[in-house]
Every structure is written in structure tokens, then in C-alpha cells.
Design an enzyme around this catalytic site. Structure first.
Site, PDB file in Angstrom:
ATOM      1  N   ASP A 335      -7.172 -11.485  40.370  1.00 43.68           N
ATOM      2  CA  ASP A 335      -7.891 -10.361  39.753  1.00 43.68           C
ATOM      3  C   ASP A 335      -9.046 -10.014  40.656  1.00 43.68           C
ATOM      4  O   ASP A 335      -9.470 -10.830  41.464  1.00 43.68           O
ATOM      5  CB  ASP A 335      -8.517 -10.807  38.426  1.00 43.68           C
ATOM      6  CG  ASP A 335      -7.495 -10.994  37.348  1.00 43.68           C
ATOM      7  OD1 ASP A 335      -6.368 -10.534  37.538  1.00 43.68           O
ATOM      8  OD2 ASP A 335      -7.845 -11.597  36.321  1.00 43.68           O
ATOM      9  N   ASP A 639      -6.815 -13.447  32.659  1.00 46.89           N
ATOM     10  CA  ASP A 639      -7.805 -13.792  31.639  1.00 46.89           C
ATOM     11  C   ASP A 639      -7.429 -13.302  30.253  1.00 46.89           C
ATOM     12  O   ASP A 639      -7.818 -13.877  29.263  1.00 46.89           O
ATOM     13  CB  ASP A 639      -9.204 -13.284  32.033  1.00 46.89           C
ATOM     14  CG  ASP A 639      -9.179 -11.845  32.506  1.00 46.89           C
ATOM     15  OD1 ASP A 639      -8.214 -11.136  32.164  1.00 46.89           O
ATOM     16  OD2 ASP A 639     -10.115 -11.436  33.204  1.00 46.89           O
ATOM     17  N   ASP A 643      -1.907 -11.460  29.739  1.00 44.02           N
ATOM     18  CA  ASP A 643      -1.612 -12.085  31.034  1.00 44.02           C
ATOM     19  C   ASP A 643      -0.756 -13.335  30.864  1.00 44.02           C
ATOM     20  O   ASP A 643      -0.216 -13.858  31.841  1.00 44.02           O
ATOM     21  CB  ASP A 643      -2.912 -12.491  31.757  1.00 44.02           C
ATOM     22  CG  ASP A 643      -3.648 -11.288  32.299  1.00 44.02           C
ATOM     23  OD1 ASP A 643      -2.999 -10.258  32.535  1.00 44.02           O
ATOM     24  OD2 ASP A 643      -4.877 -11.370  32.478  1.00 44.02           O
TER      25      ASP A 643
HETATM   26  P1  ATP Z   1      -9.498  -7.153  37.091  1.00 46.39           P
HETATM   27  O1  ATP Z   1      -9.905  -6.578  38.378  1.00 46.39           O
HETATM   28  O2  ATP Z   1     -10.132  -8.453  36.828  1.00 46.39           O
HETATM   29  O3  ATP Z   1      -8.037  -7.047  36.803  1.00 46.39           O
HETATM   30  P2  ATP Z   1     -10.724  -5.015  35.785  1.00 46.39           P
HETATM   31  O4  ATP Z   1     -12.020  -5.253  35.105  1.00 46.39           O
HETATM   32  O5  ATP Z   1     -10.703  -4.262  37.033  1.00 46.39           O
HETATM   33  O6  ATP Z   1     -10.080  -6.372  35.900  1.00 46.39           O
HETATM   34  P3  ATP Z   1      -9.909  -3.987  33.331  1.00 46.39           P
HETATM   35  O7  ATP Z   1     -10.911  -4.842  32.696  1.00 46.39           O
HETATM   36  O8  ATP Z   1      -8.532  -3.886  32.781  1.00 46.39           O
HETATM   37  O9  ATP Z   1      -9.713  -4.338  34.820  1.00 46.39           O
HETATM   38  O10 ATP Z   1     -10.544  -2.556  33.425  1.00 46.39           O
HETATM   39  C1  ATP Z   1      -9.793  -1.472  33.873  1.00 46.39           C
HETATM   40  C2  ATP Z   1     -10.596  -0.221  33.723  1.00 46.39           C
HETATM   41  O11 ATP Z   1     -10.939  -0.043  32.360  1.00 46.39           O
HETATM   42  C3  ATP Z   1     -11.913  -0.228  34.467  1.00 46.39           C
HETATM   43  O12 ATP Z   1     -11.779   0.270  35.769  1.00 46.39           O
HETATM   44  C4  ATP Z   1     -12.785   0.690  33.641  1.00 46.39           C
HETATM   45  O13 ATP Z   1     -12.578   2.021  34.006  1.00 46.39           O
HETATM   46  C5  ATP Z   1     -12.243   0.506  32.238  1.00 46.39           C
HETATM   47  N1  ATP Z   1     -13.071  -0.423  31.470  1.00 46.39           N
HETATM   48  C6  ATP Z   1     -13.440  -1.660  31.792  1.00 46.39           C
HETATM   49  N2  ATP Z   1     -14.207  -2.224  30.858  1.00 46.39           N
HETATM   50  C7  ATP Z   1     -14.337  -1.312  29.878  1.00 46.39           C
HETATM   51  C8  ATP Z   1     -15.000  -1.292  28.607  1.00 46.39           C
HETATM   52  N3  ATP Z   1     -15.681  -2.337  28.148  1.00 46.39           N
HETATM   53  N4  ATP Z   1     -14.928  -0.179  27.882  1.00 46.39           N
HETATM   54  C9  ATP Z   1     -14.216   0.880  28.320  1.00 46.39           C
HETATM   55  N5  ATP Z   1     -13.582   0.921  29.486  1.00 46.39           N
HETATM   56  C10 ATP Z   1     -13.629  -0.146  30.272  1.00 46.39           C
END
Ligand code: ATP
Length: 916
Positions: A335, A639, A643
Site C-alpha cells: 500500500d 489493512d 483486503d
Molecule cells: P493505500 O495507498 O494505503 O491503498 P489510500 O489511502 O491511498 O490507501 P484509500 O484509503 O482507499 O486509499 O483512499 C482512496 C481515496 O479515497 C483517496 O485518494 C481519497 O481521495 C479518498 N479518501 C481517503 N480517505 C477519505 C475519507 N476519510 N473520506 C473521504 N474520502 C477519502
């Protein structure tokens, strides 16, 4: 379906309505006070299941005798006793007992070390105490506590639910039913079977979706799971494929040695006409000499030490075989957020239809300014900026708390960054949340990538606020805010903004809103699918972890591909990839791209491309499968709840210890205590080291066993007296098993361990190289020991063979000492300060063995027991002249080998290290 098993005294909580449950438990939806909880903890005891029933120590000790070698020895003791040879009988029995005790202690230590590491994986629960929501170790829960559940949690105790939002729970551990069940708060019939008690959440089951709250009705062994006492899969047997392989090998070897011993006996008696009694002792001596009885214990200990070392470096092993698999990992899929990056989020840019604002300040401290075209702007004068900030504060579950100048975050870092932004814009979160209380929420899930909340002001006006991945949010918006009015959406403008911000490596979020009816009190997906007004976008920086950048480089040097799989935007992922040297900076695949690919094409692409963006858990699963189909040994991080399938499918599933859900941890082989990619690289290094050390132990133990055995075979074949008596061999094996042989288990990683390619998973434990080394060393040992024995004997001690035997035993042990020094490295020279002194256990074990040998040679009682004679200085001089030969010869062999490898390495495609 499991039948209801509660005893008649327990109320059917599922049949009560929640209010009755609260009344019966003396609690309320605002939970217990800390004092009350403490009293109840005294009364009910901690919320944990009784420890698994261990095999009683006596049985474990007896199990040590259940081994073919011991049977051989006991038979030998019986026969020597029958022959009236009481000294030999007592030595044999003594050694058998001491060996069993040593095995018992060693095994116990290894078990204890692993148990201690399992303890690290205890889980926590979100509870309401004194009216506040806090996180506690699940062990401290008491009946009456109010517990919050959300997707990914493991239910910490038996709960009567009193509020649910799309709550679904996987109750397979309890009912065997693998489809998650939908929960509700209503009462069900008092005699409903467990699977139908929708108002209950049972300890040990897994929340797969939604949220809920419940009151604890039973803890520890009074829970359903405690009662049926089905253990929750945490207890893993102390075995691995490698251990089993070695177990099989030992058994096979034992049988073969038995046959050779019998043949030697027959040959000696029938062909050479030796006395049967003499030959019997020779055959027993041979069996004892050749069987590597200490091997399984040493390998278990090596594994246990590896697991402890990994835990010290923040990688907690849940399943022992992972230690071995880690050593052969060829691809790590990681990730991005929090693993490769720091997860310290700061909003650095805000884009509205009115312009692009840069935001200054770092961390969660709400200090910073808004710049437009390089000039500082007053946020009060920017209504659209304030509206966006308001959305950012309301559609948010995090809290920023100030303590002595420091701001700390409770909740999701992305949301923390938005809180800091809102406060920089001059808004007060607490005040705003009071003015516009939340009526309902659609929580963020990485599957749908947005979060929405419904609010009503005190005049009854309703508002929906929504934030999420921009592509997703733009699809829901038909309009955008501009100068106080709603205008038609301009997708081309926003696409340009997204490219610009993501190109800087920033994580993107879009914020939108919509008016709601005064009477609307719940929020469904259909309410937000269309008709929203876009307020703007924010760009959030999340810098790479420096140590992760270094770890990626180390993995590359170790022949391991690192792939980033993230939920973020493709351009963000690509930019971070460039900063971390993952991927070529050009090719990325998005989840959508993946969906368009056939399995065949995906297999090729999965190998080629290193950055995968906007990927969801199903994409991760497909990627693992594709990489494995291409022959990869895949480690995959995860996480979230979803997954779990990918983690299970991966060769090594790795869950995040901090932000990971319990569901992910349950499915993983390994848990990262610090969520840091660097810890994966460390675990791989330790995994490789464990495997190396096991091979080093083999390479040490087998030639010494073979050397002893061949000495006996050679003596018998040539019609000589035995150069070492069986009881002396027992002595040598016993003292070296607890000293020299064990020291290699503590061996630190070789300097080159992360510079060579991964080991092939199907590689034989004893490669041709190891077999050669084994034969080479065995021959040196036999030649030296037997040679000195003969020489000593012919030199005038013919009258006293015991003298020559004492010489032979000491020569053999000194050979082992010198061989141990060089056995630290397979091919590198140990002729350096770290090479000779790098493992202090080796030095300590050598001192111990020397002291024991002095005792063996000069102590009067030992002389009686083992029939030894005091050697003179001249004898020692000879021993010390001959025994270092093994060191010199093996170092010479390594030198020749290195030279050959260097020449080989000059040829293309040569991979000499992997052949070792
Ligand atoms: P990883 O890189 O660890 O897979 P990530 O944080 O990039 O995880 P997600 O957590 O699935 O991936 O987030 C994907 C997208 O969702 C982010 O790029 C953001 O635009 C949106 N996002 C993340 N957190 C939130 C939140 N708390 N509320 C709304 N949208 C969110």
C-alpha cells in the site's frame, strides 16, 4: 447450526429489548463510569479466554524419550547391564536422561518465546466510559460497558446491540456460516438459535460492514465462544514445512544408519571374526555417532530466534511457516499511504472555481495562511473557501487535541488534515458541530471512496456534505459553486486542476454539498448519487518515509520487485513512485484498466508495471493471482476488511498493526507493528538469515556426525580397535549439541544477505554445494582423528588404547571448534575481526566446550566413567597442530570458490550465489 448452549441461569438477551438489557446490567447508552468498571473488573475478572491447556511438563519430558535413537540407547544400556558392564550402563542411561532434559528445556524456551510474541497481538476495543469514547485493551471490558463496532473490528465480548447502521457480522467461528449476517436491534424469540439472534454480536466474530453499538452482556469464558471453548485459530502448531522436511529426513537417515550399523555388526562378527560384544558396542557407537539427534531442536530454536528478531524489528509473525516463505519472496506489493509514506497529512492546496490557493504550515497545527498567486488572502473575505472549509469540518470524524503547544490527532490522518485546514480558515470545529449537528452518515469505505454526512441546523434546514476521491465526486455533481452561485459543472477545468495537484504527488479530495429536506433523518446512497454542487478540491501532501525509500533500494538489490498498489489517483501514485524509485515514472495501471484486461494480459502487465492506482481490494486479489501465476512468491500488504482475500491468497499476507482492521490481521501471516515498509524489508532479511542459519547448522552438524561414524566404519573395516568408544561418542554429541551446534542459531545476517537473489521456494535444503562441503569436511575430520589415533597408538601407547582414544576424542572436538569458526559464512572468508568475533555465542560456546573437555580428560571421576587418560602437553601440541587444518582447508576451498564465482559472474546471466 450450533444449538443454544447457555446455561439456564443466563437471560436470553436477544429476546430482551435493548432497554431491558441496559436495566438488567445496571448500565445505559452513555456507558459505565471508570470506578464502576473497575469494581466490575474485580468481580468478573479480565475478558479473556483461559489459556489453552498445555501438555503437562511430565508428559512433555516423557515425549523426549519417544525417539528411535533413545530406543537404540536404552537397548544398549539393557545389554551392557546384562553383560555386567555397569559403568557403561550408567553412562548411557545418564546421557539419555541429560539429553532428554536438554531437549525439554530447549523446546520449552522456544515455545515460550513464540507465546510471548503472540501476546503482542492482543486487540483493543472502542468503549464509552465516563461519557467519553476511549480505546481500551479488550481484556478490560466488563458487563455493562458500551462498545462501538465498525467494519473490520473483531467483536471483543458478547454484546446486546442497541444501535446499528448496515451492520454485518461474519459469525463463521461460531456457527460455521461463512456468509455475514445482517444485524438489527429488535428482539427475537428467546429460543432462537445463535445464527438467528440478530440483536447480538458475539465475541470473536468479525464485523465485515457498517457500524453499531452494543452493551456487553458477557465477557471471557462466559461468552458463547468461551463456553463452547472453540479456540480462535491463534494457536499454531510449532512446525513449518521445513521442519517437517527435516523431520522426514532425520527419520530416513536414522533408518539408513540402523541398516549400516547392522551390516557393520554382521561384517565384523562373520567376516572378521571379532567378538560379538565388541562389535555390538561398535554398532551402537556407529548409530549414536551418525544420527543427528539434536537437529530438530536446533532448527526449532533457530526459527524461534528468527521470530524474536523480527518482532524486535516490528514484524510480528502470526504463522511460523511465514518465516521461511519470507526468505524466498520475489515481489512485495505494498500500500502507499502510511506504509511507503508517513501518513502525516497536510493540505497544501485548495482549488475552487475561483482559483488555486496555496496553504502554508505543516503538520496538524492550525497555523498557516492562504496564498492566491503568491499573495496572502484573508479567508474571511473568501466565502467559497469558508464554505469548503465548513464541509471539511462537518464531513469529518477526526479530532485535533492541543496539549502544551502540540497538536495531536485522534482519527484518520486525511481527516485530521482537513480539520487543520478548516481551523486555518478561521472556523471552530466544536462550535460548528453544535450549530449543525449530524443526523446521519455514510462512512468512508475504500470500496466507494467517499463519505457523506447529513446535518440539520436548529431552524430545521438540512444539508448533505460529501467528500471523496474527485473522479467519484465529480460524477455525483452537476454544478459547481462560483461567486455565491451554483453554475454548471466545468469538467475540463477540474481535470486540469487534478492533473496539476496530483502531479506534485498530492493526494486529492473533492468536497461537495446539497440541500436536504427538514424531515430527512437518514442518508442512503441514492440520496447522494446525483445533484450535488462541487465546492472544490484539496491537495494533501504525504511525504515518503525516508527509511522506506532506502528499504525499496535494498529490496531491489536483493532481487525483489516492489510494487505500489494504492487507492489514490494515478498521477499522485506515479509522482510518489518517482520519489521512491518505484516504477519507471511512466507506466501506471488503474483499477479500471485492470478490469479491461484478460487474465492472460494481466499476467504480463502485472510483472511489467510497478504502480497501480485507484485499485480496490478485488484488484489486489487479481494482481496477487497474476503474479503467482508468473511464478512469483508474493508478499502483499493490506489493512481493510476487504483486503482479507488478497492477504490470504498472498504467499505472505502482511497486515498493518496500527491502522489495520482485526479482520486483516486475522487473515495475515505477519503484522507490522509500525505499519512501515522498512519493517517488511527487515523481515525479509531476517527470513533469509533464518534459512541461512538452518543450513549452517546442518552444515555443521552433519559432517561432524558423518566424521564420527566414518571413523568407526573405517576402524571396523580395517579390523582395528574402535578409536572412540560409544560412551565417548555420546559425550561428544551431548556437549557439542548444547554448545557449539547451538551457537549458529544466533548467527547475525551475513553482509551479503540482501545482495543476492531470492531462494527458489522448491530448492532442496541440501544443494550439491552443501553436499560437497559435507563430504569434504567429513573426510578431513576422519583423516585427522583416525590418523592421530593410529599415530598415538603406534607411538608406544599400544599397551593403553585408552590413551589413544582420549587423544582421538579431543582431536575430534577441537576439529569441531575450528570448523565452527569457519562455518559462520558459506563462502566469505572469516579472516577478519568481525568474521572471527562477530558472534559472541560462538566464542562463549568454545570456552564452555574447552572447559568440559579439560574436565573429561583430567577429572578422576570422568576418567573412570569414560575411560580417559590425562594427556601431556606434547599431545595437546599435536592436537593443536592437526585440528586447525579443517579451518585452513575450508577457507582455502572458499577462496577457490570465490575466485571461480568471480570468473563466472563475468559471464552474462550467471548467478553464482543462487547456486549455493
Ligand atoms: P493505500 O495507498 O494505503 O491503498 P489510500 O489511502 O491511498 O490507501 P484509500 O484509503 O482507499 O486509499 O483512499 C482512496 C481515496 O479515497 C483517496 O485518494 C481519497 O481521495 C479518498 N479518501 C481517503 N480517505 C477519505 C475519507 N476519510 N473520506 C473521504 N474520502 C477519502
Amino acid at each position: 447450526m450450533t444449538k443454544h448452549t447457555s446455561d439456564p441461569g443466563t437471560p436470553p438477551w436477544h429476546g430482551f429489548d435493548p432497554d431491558r438489557a441496559f436495566a438488567a446490567l445496571g448500565s445505559s447508552p452513555s456507558g459505565l463510569s471508570t470506578d464502576e468498571a473497575e469494581q466490575r473488573l474485580q468481580a468478573h475478572g479480565p475478558n479473556r479466554l483461559p489459556a489453552r491447556r498445555k501438555t503437562p511438563p511430565l508428559l512433555r519430558l516423557l515425549a523426549q524419550f519417544n525417539n528411535l535413537l533413545i530406543y537404540v540407547l536404552l537397548a544398549a544400556a539393557a545389554i551392557t547391564a546384562a553383560l555386567g558392564d555397569w559403568v557403561d550402563t550408567s553412562v548411557i542411561v545418564g546421557v539419555v536422561v541429560i539429553n532428554a532434559v536438554i531437549g525439554f528445556i530447549q523446546e520449552g524456551k522456544a515455545e515460550k518465546a513464540l507465546d510471548a510474541i503472540r501476546q503482542l497481538l492482543s486487540h483493543s476495543a472502542a468503549v464509552r466510559r465516563d461519557g467519553r469514547r476511549i480505546t481500551l485493551p479488550a481484556e478490560q471490558l466488563v458487563p455493562g460497558d458500551v462498545v462501538f463496532l465498525q467494519s473490520g473490528d473483531k467483536v471483543p465480548a458478547d454484546l446486546r446491540l442497541f444501535s446499528v447502521k448496515d451492520l454485518r457480522i461474519d459469525e463463521a467461528t461460531l456457527t460455521g456460516e461463512s456468509v455475514p449476517v445482517e444485524k438489527a436491534v429488535g428482539s427475537v424469540a428467546a429460543d432462537a438459535p445463535i445464527g438467528d439472534r440478530s440483536g447480538m454480536a458475539y465475541s470473536g466474530t468479525l464485523v465485515t460492514y457498517g457500524q453499531g453499538s452494543g452493551v456487553v452482556v458477557a465477557t471471557g469464558q462466559h461468552t458463547e465462544i468461551g463456553r463452547i471453548s472453540a479456540m480462535l485459530g491463534q494457536i499454531e502448531p510449532l512446525t513449518t514445512p521445513l521442519l517437517q522436511q527435516i523431520g522426514r529426513f532425520s527419520r530416513w537417515l536414522t533408518a539408513a544408519i540402523g541398516a549400516v550399523a547392522a551390516a557393520t555388526f554382521t561384517y565384523g562378527v562373520a567376516v572378521q571374526g571379532q567378538a560379538p560384544r565388541e562389535m555390538f558396542m561398535a554398532a551402537v557407537g556407529l548409530a549414536v555417532a551418525a544420527i543427528p539427534e539434536g537437529l530438530p531442536a536446533i532448527i526449532t530454536i533457530t526459527l524461534a530466534i528468527g521470530v524474536q528478531r523480527m518482532a524486535r524489528r516490528n514484524a510480528i509473525i502470526r504463522r511460523l511457516p511465514a518465516v521461511e516463505t519470507l526468505g524466498s519472496v520475489t515481489v512485495i506489493c505494498s500500500d502507499k499511504t502510511g506504509t511507503l509514506t508517513r501518513n502525516e497529512m497536510t493540505v497544501q492546496a485548495v482549488a475552487t472555481a475561483e482559483g488555486l490557493f496555496e496553504v502554508t504550515g505543516t503538520g496538524y497545527a492550525p497555523r498557516g495562511a492562504f496564498l492566491l498567486d503568491g499573495r496572502e488572502m484573508e479567508p474571511d473575505a473568501q466565502p467559497l473557501l469558508r464554505a469548503l472549509a465548513q464541509a471539511a469540518l462537518l464531513c469529518n470524524d477526526a479530532d485535533l487535541i492541543q496539549a502544551e503547544e502540540r497538536w495531536s490527532l485522534h482519527g484518520d490522518p486525511t481527516e485530521g488534515a482537513l480539520l487543520a485546514l478548516g481551523m486555518k480558515a478561521g472556523l471552530a470545529p466544536a462550535l460548528l458541530r453544535e450549530e449543525l449537528p449530524r443526523t446521519d452518515v455514510i462512512p468512508f469505505e475504500s470500496e466507494h471512496r467517499f463519505m457523506a454526512t447529513l446535518h440539520h441546523d436548529h431552524a430545521g434546514h438540512g444539508f448533505v456534505y460529501l467528500k471523496g476521491a474527485p473522479e467519484r465526486v465529480l460524477d455525483m455533481c452537476s454544478r459547481q459553486r462560483l461567486h455565491g452561485e451554483d453554475m454548471p459543472l466545468d469538467p475540463a477545468y477540474w481535470a486540469g486542476v487534478m492533473d496539476a495537484l496530483a502531479g506534485r504527488g498530492q493526494r486529492l479530495l473533492a468536497l461537495a454539498f446539497k440541500a436536504a429536506d427538514a424531515g430527512q433523518d437518514s442518508l442512503r446512497f441514492s440520496d447522494v448519487e446525483q445533484g450535488l454542487t462541487l465546492l472544490g478540491l484539496v491537495g494533501i501532501s504525504d511525504p515518503p518515509r525516508e527509511e522506506a525509500v532506502a528499504a525499496v533500494a535494498r529490496c531491489r538489490a536483493a532481487g525483489i520487485r516492489v510494487k505500489m498498489i494504492t487507492g489514490d489517483h494515478a498521477a499522485t501514485a506515479r509522482a510518489i513512485g518517482v520519489q521512491m524509485s518505484i516504477g519507471d515514472g511512466r507506466e501506471t495501471l488503474t483499477g479500471q484498466d485492470l478490469e479491461g484486461l484478460s487474465d492472460e494480459l494481466l499476467r504480463r502487465k502485472a510483472m511489467q508495471v510497478d504502480v497501480f492506482a485507484r485499485a480496490s481490494p478485488e484488484h489486489k486479489l487479481r494482481l496477487v493471482a497474476a503474479l503467482q501465476a508468473e511464478g512469483g512468491v508474493v508478499a502483499m500488504t493490506g489493512d481493510g476488511v476487504n483486503d482479507a482475500p488478497a492477504l490470504k491468497r498472498a504467499n505472505v499476507g502482511i497486515a498493518m498493526g496500527q491502522k489495520g482492521t482485526e479482520v486483516a490481521k486475522e487473515s495475515a501471516e505477519m503484522v507490522l507493528a509500525d505499519d512501515n515498509f522498512a519493517s517488511i524489508a527487515h523481515a525479509v532479511e531476517e527470513g533469509r538469515t533464518v534459512y541461512d542459519n538452518i543450513r549452517k547448522s546442518l552444515l555443521f552438524i552433519l559432517p561432524t556426525n558423518a566424521g564420527q561414524a566414518l571413523t568407526i566404519v573405517a576402524a571396523t573395516a580395517m579390523g582395528f580397535m574402535l578409536p572412540i568408544t560409544p560412551v565417548q561418542i555420546l559425550w561428544v554429541n551431548m556437549v557439542t549439541a548444547v554448545t557449539l551446534a547451538l551457537a549458529l542459531a544466533f548467527e547475525p545476517a551475513e553482509p551479503m544477505v540482501m545482495r543476492r537473489p531470492p531462494r527458489a521456494p522448491d530448492e532442496a535444503l541440501l544443494s550439491p554445494f552443501l553436499l560437497w562441503r559435507l563430504a569434504f569436511v567429513s573426510i578431513i575430520l576422519v583423516a585427522g582423528t583416525f590418523g592421530l589415533f593410529l599415530w598415538e597408538w603406534e607411538r608406544g601407547h599400544e599397551a593403553d588404547i585408552a590413551y589413544a582414544r582420549t587423544m582421538a576424542v579431543n582431536t575430534l572436538v577441537m576439529f569441531e571448534v575450528f570448523y565452527l569458526l569457519t562455518a559462520r559464512y558459506f563462502t566469505d572468508s572469516v579472516l577478519s575481526v568481525p568474521g572471527l568475533t562477530g558472534n559472541r555465542y560462538i566464542l562463549l560456546s568454545i570456552i564452555a566446550v574447552l572447559l568440559l573437555q579439560l574436565l573429561f580428560t583430567y577429572n578422576g571421576q570422568m576418567q573412570q566413567l569414560f575411560d580417559t587418560r590425562p594427556l601431556g602437553l606434547r599431545d595437546w601440541a599435536w592436537i593443536l597442530l592437526v585440528s586447525p587444518s579443517v579451518f585452513v582447508l575450508v577457507e582455502l576451498e572458499k577462496w577457490l570458490l570465490r575466485r571461480a564465482m568471480r570468473k563466472g559472474a563475468a559471464r552474462p546471466n550467471a548467478n553464482p550465489q543462487s547456486r549455493l
